[in-house]
Design an enzyme around this catalytic site. Sequence first.
Site, PDB file in Angstrom:
ATOM      1  N   ILE A  71       0.851  -1.201   0.000  1.00 61.07           N
ATOM      2  CA  ILE A  71       0.000   0.000   0.000  1.00 61.07           C
ATOM      3  C   ILE A  71       0.883   1.247   0.000  1.00 61.07           C
ATOM      4  CG2 ILE A  71      -1.882   1.254   1.139  1.00 61.07           C
ATOM      5  CD1 ILE A  71      -2.778  -1.355   2.409  1.00 61.07           C
ATOM      6  N   ARG A  74      -9.342  -9.818  10.145  1.00 61.77           N
ATOM      7  CA  ARG A  74      -8.535  -8.627  10.450  1.00 61.77           C
ATOM      8  C   ARG A  74      -8.145  -8.628  11.923  1.00 61.77           C
ATOM      9  NH1 ARG A  74     -12.639  -6.694   6.933  1.00 61.77           N
ATOM     10  NH2 ARG A  74     -11.817  -5.933   4.959  1.00 61.77           N
ATOM     11  N   HIS A 101     -14.768  -1.617  10.329  1.00 61.62           N
ATOM     12  CA  HIS A 101     -14.173  -2.232   9.133  1.00 61.62           C
ATOM     13  C   HIS A 101     -13.996  -3.721   9.410  1.00 61.62           C
ATOM     14  CE1 HIS A 101     -12.034  -2.431   5.416  1.00 61.62           C
ATOM     15  NE2 HIS A 101     -10.857  -2.677   5.957  1.00 61.62           N
ATOM     16  N   ARG A 133     -16.031  -0.239  -2.892  1.00 59.46           N
ATOM     17  CA  ARG A 133     -16.351  -1.624  -3.264  1.00 59.46           C
ATOM     18  C   ARG A 133     -17.857  -1.773  -3.460  1.00 59.46           C
ATOM     19  NH1 ARG A 133     -12.128  -4.180   1.146  1.00 59.46           N
ATOM     20  NH2 ARG A 133     -10.376  -4.324  -0.293  1.00 59.46           N
ATOM     21  N   ALA A 175      -3.603   0.480   8.886  1.00 56.17           N
ATOM     22  CA  ALA A 175      -3.263  -0.844   9.432  1.00 56.17           C
ATOM     23  C   ALA A 175      -4.451  -1.461  10.165  1.00 56.17           C
ATOM     24  CB  ALA A 175      -2.063  -0.725  10.375  1.00 56.17           C
ATOM     25  N   ASN A 176      -4.586  -2.766  10.045  1.00 58.78           N
ATOM     26  CA  ASN A 176      -5.712  -3.501  10.633  1.00 58.78           C
ATOM     27  C   ASN A 176      -5.324  -4.209  11.932  1.00 58.78           C
ATOM     28  OD1 ASN A 176      -8.103  -3.279   8.997  1.00 58.78           O
ATOM     29  ND2 ASN A 176      -6.887  -4.166   7.328  1.00 58.78           N
ATOM     30  N   ARG A 204      -3.204  -9.529   6.104  1.00 58.23           N
ATOM     31  CA  ARG A 204      -3.823 -10.853   6.318  1.00 58.23           C
ATOM     32  C   ARG A 204      -3.311 -11.889   5.335  1.00 58.23           C
ATOM     33  NH1 ARG A 204     -10.192 -10.649   6.187  1.00 58.23           N
ATOM     34  NH2 ARG A 204     -10.085  -8.732   4.958  1.00 58.23           N
TER      35      ARG A 204
HETATM   36  N1  APR Z   1       7.618   1.005  11.135  1.00 55.29           N
HETATM   37  C1  APR Z   1       7.462   1.214   9.815  1.00 55.29           C
HETATM   38  N2  APR Z   1       7.143   0.245   8.957  1.00 55.29           N
HETATM   39  C2  APR Z   1       6.992  -0.994   9.423  1.00 55.29           C
HETATM   40  C3  APR Z   1       7.142  -1.301  10.792  1.00 55.29           C
HETATM   41  C4  APR Z   1       7.479  -0.229  11.669  1.00 55.29           C
HETATM   42  N3  APR Z   1       7.638  -0.402  12.984  1.00 55.29           N
HETATM   43  N4  APR Z   1       6.911  -2.617  10.953  1.00 55.29           N
HETATM   44  C5  APR Z   1       6.652  -3.138   9.737  1.00 55.29           C
HETATM   45  N5  APR Z   1       6.692  -2.147   8.815  1.00 55.29           N
HETATM   46  C6  APR Z   1       6.500  -2.227   7.360  1.00 55.29           C
HETATM   47  C7  APR Z   1       6.993  -3.550   6.755  1.00 55.29           C
HETATM   48  O1  APR Z   1       8.421  -3.594   6.696  1.00 55.29           O
HETATM   49  C8  APR Z   1       6.326  -3.499   5.381  1.00 55.29           C
HETATM   50  O2  APR Z   1       7.184  -2.931   4.390  1.00 55.29           O
HETATM   51  O3  APR Z   1       5.148  -2.171   6.967  1.00 55.29           O
HETATM   52  C9  APR Z   1       5.119  -2.612   5.598  1.00 55.29           C
HETATM   53  C10 APR Z   1       3.805  -3.306   5.339  1.00 55.29           C
HETATM   54  O4  APR Z   1       3.731  -3.578   3.986  1.00 55.29           O
HETATM   55  P1  APR Z   1       3.043  -4.913   3.417  1.00 55.29           P
HETATM   56  O5  APR Z   1       3.508  -6.095   4.197  1.00 55.29           O
HETATM   57  O6  APR Z   1       3.237  -4.937   1.940  1.00 55.29           O
HETATM   58  O7  APR Z   1       1.488  -4.714   3.800  1.00 55.29           O
HETATM   59  P2  APR Z   1       0.385  -3.818   3.040  1.00 55.29           P
HETATM   60  O8  APR Z   1      -0.308  -4.654   2.037  1.00 55.29           O
HETATM   61  O9  APR Z   1       0.981  -2.537   2.619  1.00 55.29           O
HETATM   62  O10 APR Z   1      -0.644  -3.597   4.255  1.00 55.29           O
HETATM   63  C11 APR Z   1      -0.276  -2.894   5.415  1.00 55.29           C
HETATM   64  O11 APR Z   1      -2.541  -2.228   5.828  1.00 55.29           O
HETATM   65  O12 APR Z   1      -4.546  -2.963   4.908  1.00 55.29           O
HETATM   66  C12 APR Z   1      -3.685  -3.042   5.997  1.00 55.29           C
HETATM   67  O13 APR Z   1      -4.102  -5.250   6.837  1.00 55.29           O
HETATM   68  C13 APR Z   1      -3.167  -4.437   6.148  1.00 55.29           C
HETATM   69  O14 APR Z   1      -2.238  -4.090   8.309  1.00 55.29           O
HETATM   70  C14 APR Z   1      -1.908  -4.205   6.932  1.00 55.29           C
HETATM   71  C15 APR Z   1      -1.423  -2.846   6.417  1.00 55.29           C
END
Ligand code: APR
Length: 310
Positions: A13, A90, A177, A153, A121-122, A84
């Site tokens: 995201i 979630r 949500h 959606r 974040a969820n 997830r």
């Molecule tokens: N500080 C900053 N970034 C962090 C930290 C932290 N303490 N811990 C983890 N991250 C980063 C990870 O390194 C990763 O790059 O958060 C990022 C999350 O990215 P993705 O795993 O690709 O997840 P994404 O699909 O972006 O979703 C993130 O949004 O929709 C919600 O449920 C989903 O909780 C999830 C969040």
Amino acid sequence: MKRKIGLIGGGQIGGNLALLAIQKQLGDVVLYDIPQAEGLVKGKALDINQLTAVEGYDCRVTGTTDWNQVRGSDVLVITAGVPRKPGMSREDLLEVNLKIMRDVAANIKQYCSNAFVINIANPLDAMVFALYKITGFKKNQVVGMAGVLDTSRFKFFVSEALGCSIRDVEALVLGGHGDDMGPLIRHAIVGGGRLTQLLNKEEIDDVVRRTRDGGAELVALYKTGSAYFAPAASAIAMAESYLLDRKRVLPCTAYLDGEYGIRGYFMGVPAQIGAGGVEKIFELALNENEKAEMDKSFDSVKKTVASVKL
Ligand code: APR
């Protein structure tokens, strides 16, 4: 002076948020992630910067693992956390993502005390609650992104069912949500006519089911994570309304202070987003059924929030 957009989390995201912010020229972007993801955020920043010449964008992205670079952001969007995997709700993410939120919120408090903060974040409603409590920010300064996505959606499935343009679908999803989110059927309007007169009950039930399961359907398809294009676009609509003082009324996870009979919790409601952050909550006149749905959704939110140990 250009505005500064801080993106906390540079994953799926986060990367799309950065791209959209640049394409809309909302300001300069700082894409922050943990040291283990330094290459990822530096790479995404460089990659996006390399496309700015194509359309002549003057905004830039910086990839960093240093909170000092995030300092003074006008708006922050948080995606730091774990998405997830198939079969997970979630709520299953609470423990792991709360740990991350504790760290993120403490840094936000220290480095960006004036920012408008949008969390993705969820589990969303509980994570916004934690963010609000840890930062101690004003209630109008902290918000969650879910309603714009759930509503988008809902509108998409309505337009598909009718075969009509999505532009002429007016609809709203209220509540938390989660699986109890409430697409408001009675309030959905297409081209001036009520949805209830355009689709039969079975078709409407199908639209509601697909809306509620919209996130899970993508988790099952992707297998390794959750939705990212539509969530990013939705949060950018909120950030844009704040940065440009558009005062759009968007369904957001906002702090309720008595509205809808709820006090002290964050829930999805229509909220006006402008330069003052969450400037106003719009209270819809709900009928008995809709109130009952809202209460059910609120019960689920309360249950998750009760497990939030700060
Ligand atoms: N500080 C900053 N970034 C962090 C930290 C932290 N303490 N811990 C983890 N991250 C980063 C990870 O390194 C990763 O790059 O958060 C990022 C999350 O990215 P993705 O795993 O690709 O997840 P994404 O699909 O972006 O979703 C993130 O949004 O929709 C919600 O449920 C989903 O909780 C999830 C969040």
